[in-house]
Design an enzyme around this catalytic site. Structure first.
Site, PDB file in Angstrom:
ATOM      1  CG  ASP A   8      33.721  32.561 -57.546  1.00 34.30           C
ATOM      2  OD1 ASP A   8      33.907  33.524 -58.316  1.00 34.30           O
ATOM      3  OD2 ASP A   8      34.587  32.151 -56.753  1.00 34.30           O
ATOM      4  CD  GLU A 146      34.456  38.213 -57.329  1.00 39.34           C
ATOM      5  OE1 GLU A 146      35.557  38.607 -56.895  1.00 39.34           O
ATOM      6  OE2 GLU A 146      34.242  38.019 -58.542  1.00 39.34           O
TER       7      GLU A 146
HETATM    8 MG    MG Z   1      37.784  34.621 -56.971  1.00 39.93          MG
END
Ligand code: MG
Ligand code: ADP
Length: 609
Positions: A8, A146
């Site tokens: 991430d 995401e």
């Molecule tokens: Mg984030």
């Protein structure tokens, strides 16, 4: 099987995760899974990535770069020391630090990665992210969105098609996406957001609030001094995080300023209420985006199966409350919200490597835990109002504190009764323990009492009541909470049926017992009241009061049945509830009893049908 790490690459923070024994695990160093997405040079010109770089930002902004993600895909350069870098080169430094972390923790080289990007990223921004990975020595096997990663973390293979709403509030950006998942495939139906809204803005509001207060008191603006400002930025972020689990925080910074040669300390309290009123206007903007996303996806809130919270700033309790109210269902935050995206990237990596992966299991509280307090249920004042402290689905271990206060002047003790369940009326929840805190100072009400619940991984619940002014403390430990939770699921149904079969006489007897326990609401054992809650009349032992209490129980039961009843039955029930409320308001005992019995009969019939 080859290792494919999941990354991430966030605006504020980044993480790296990998599948271990069939579960995604975020790799931590020095106990910290989070790597701030900040790159800098120390005074000697040595490269810093992560926390060290972040710590020097406020003091040495010219040697530090943060939020580089905002510039990805742009044809610009940023200066660091006496060199200029393209955004993907700075991102590559962060990715390289994550790759090295993974190699140190795993003990072998790592080559392949899945990297996440916001759903709204353009092709150019995705290409720049891919390039950053390659510059860091990684083969980027896939770039995924995401929200897709967050969905994969929760459940890559639901038994049936599921629609999820992913609400992602990070440090500097907000995104809301509507996703559909079926058989390992996630599709994003709509995505909206605000690229200039996040936890950093909350910090800024709190910083201004505290600095304004200091300025009013001492005539000095702490924001004017680089050093003082830098210390304050750290202090308010810390305070903000604590306000997610505590009702009030004390912010202290020694020698933060100087006046006429005398050093000044900062020593100020901020309550969660004060903080929430600062950020509420910002959160209102996120709800507008949420409406837009639903509209784009052509869906109503009721058509969403699951609401998933992502991003560190969603740990704020007000976010949970606003979303629960707006969407009419509980929100899911059982997977650490700031780690969920990295975990999902690892799940995607695992799927690419050919692993079979199911939903991630985490230890959570299956029921809400809280205490009985004076308050209102369905508009009626009652001492049986359930005041939640640890919400259901909170990951373990969990610690939460809430503030209550006494009702009477000079009150010497308070009864703390701990319940588990989801009903507003504690009598419909299960009692897990009770105790009294005695010896409170003889002061006028409200005297504030802090109630803290600590639930650990072994299911041991520690309940602590503290008189805020003196620190006087009383604690009990309740063992086997997990057993109780499991037991509850089994006995819930049985209890419900039994309660309904009891005739009204039996029922009153039951009520009597409850009342005797609660009846020592003399000075010794008055229950705690949440801040600002309504007061009830002291004398709760009259017949009328009992009849009213019995009526309330039936109203609470009826209300919980209303949604599942047929239109006609629901209408009849509504009518009875209205009549009963009118009877209660007029205080005619016979009427209250008669309509209570009628309502009870209807509930019995509905449950039987
Ligand atoms: Mg984030
Ligand atoms: P990003 O996706 O932008 O890289 P994160 O998801 O890591 O960022 O979120 C970072 C933000 O979350 C910061 O503003 C941080 O202060 C905030 N945050 C982290 N923990 C908490 C908490 N316990 N309560 C409130 N905010 C928090």
């Amino acid at each position: 099987m080859e290792t494919i790490i999941g990354i991430d690459l966030g605006t504020t923070n980044s993480e790296v995760a990998v599948i271990q024994s069939g579960r995604p695990v975020v790799l931590a160093e020095d106990g910290d899974p989070i790597l701030p997405s900040v790159v800098g040079l120390d005074p000697q010109g040595k490269l810093l990535v992560g926390r060290a770089a972040r710590n020097q930002y406020a003091l040495s902004p010219e040697r530090t770069i943060k939020s580089i993600k905002r510039k990805m895909g742009q044809d610009v350069t940023v200066a660091l020391g006496n060199q200029n870098y393209r955004p993907q080169e700075i991102s590559a430094m962060i990715l390289r630090a994550l790759k090295q972390r993974a190699e140190r923790v795993l003990g072998h080289p790592v080559k392949k990665a899945v990297i996440t990007v916001p759903a709204f990223f353009t092709e150019g921004q995705r290409a720049a992210t891919r390039e950053a990975g390659e510059l860091a020595g990684l083969e980027v096997v896939r770039i995924i969105n995401e929200p897709t990663a967050a969905v994969l973390t929760y459940d890559p293979n639901p038994p049936e098609m599921e629609r999820l709403l992913v609400y992602d509030l990070g440090g500097g950006t907000f995104d809301v996406s509507i996703a559909v998942v079926e058989a390992g495939v996630v599709e994003i139906l709509a995505s909206h957001g605000d690229t200039q809204l996040g936890g950093d803005d909350f910090d800024q509001r709190l910083l201004d609030f505290v600095c304004d207060r200091f300025q009013t008191e001492h005539g000095i603006d702490l924001r004017q001094s680089l050093v003082a400002r830098s210390r304050m930025i750290g202090a308010v972020e810390e305070a903000k995080k604590r306000l997610s689990t505590e009702p009030v925080v004390l912010i202290t910074e020694e020698f933060i300023a100087e006046k006429g040669g005398v050093p000044l300390n900062l020593n100020t309290e901020v309550t969660r209420d004060e903080y929430e009123s600062l950020i509420e206007p910002l959160l209102a903007k996120t709800l507008k985006c949420l409406d837009d996303a639903l509209e784009d996806a052509n869906l109503q809130a009721q058509q969403i199966h699951k609401v998933v919270l992502v991003g560190g700033a969603t740990r704020t309790p007000l976010v949970h409350r606003l979303l629960t109210t707006r969407l009419g269902r509980p929100v899911h935050a059982e997977i650490e919200p700031d780690l969920a995206v990295a975990m999902g990237a690892a799940v995607q990596g695992g799927l690419i490597a050919g692993m079979e992966l199911g939903p991630v299991l985490v230890d959570i509280t299956p029921h809400t835990l809280g205490i009985a307090a004076l308050g209102e249920v369905d508009g009626f004042p009652t001492p049986h109002c359930f005041s939640p402290i640890i919400e259901r689905n909170t990951p373990l271990p969990a610690t939460r504190t809430e503030m209550y206060s006494t009702t009477h002047d000079g009150q010497k003790g308070a009864e703390i009764r701990v319940f588990q369940g989801e009903e507003e009326d504690t009598r419909l929840n299960a009692l897990v323990g009770e105790f009294a805190i005695q010896g409170l100072s003889a002061v006028a009400a409200p005297n504030q009492i802090l109630v803290r619940l600590d639930l650990d991984l072994n299911g041991i619940l520690r309940v602590t009541a503290t008189e805020r002014a003196t620190g006087l403390e009383k604690q009990v430990v309740i063992d086997n909470m997990m057993e109780r939770f499991r037991h509850r699921e089994r006995t819930d149904a049985i209890e419900r049926i039994e309660a309904l079969f009891a005739d009204s006489d039996d029922f009153e007897e039951e009520e009597d017992e409850e009342f005797d326990e609660g009846a020592d609401t003399s000075d010794e054992g008055s229950e705690a009241v949440p801040e600002g809650a309504a007061q009830v009349p002291d004398d709760s032992s009259t017949e009328l009061q009992r009849a009213v209490e019995a009526a309330e129980v039936q109203i609470a039961k009826a209300s919980s049945l209303e949604a599942s009843a047929s239109k006609e039955d629901a209408a009849e029930m509504k009518g009875l509830i209205q009549d009963l409320r009118a009877a209660v308001a007029s205080g005619v005992l016979a009427d209250i009893r008669r309509i209570t019995t009628e309502l009870e009969d209807l509930i019995f019939y509905l449950n039987d049908a």
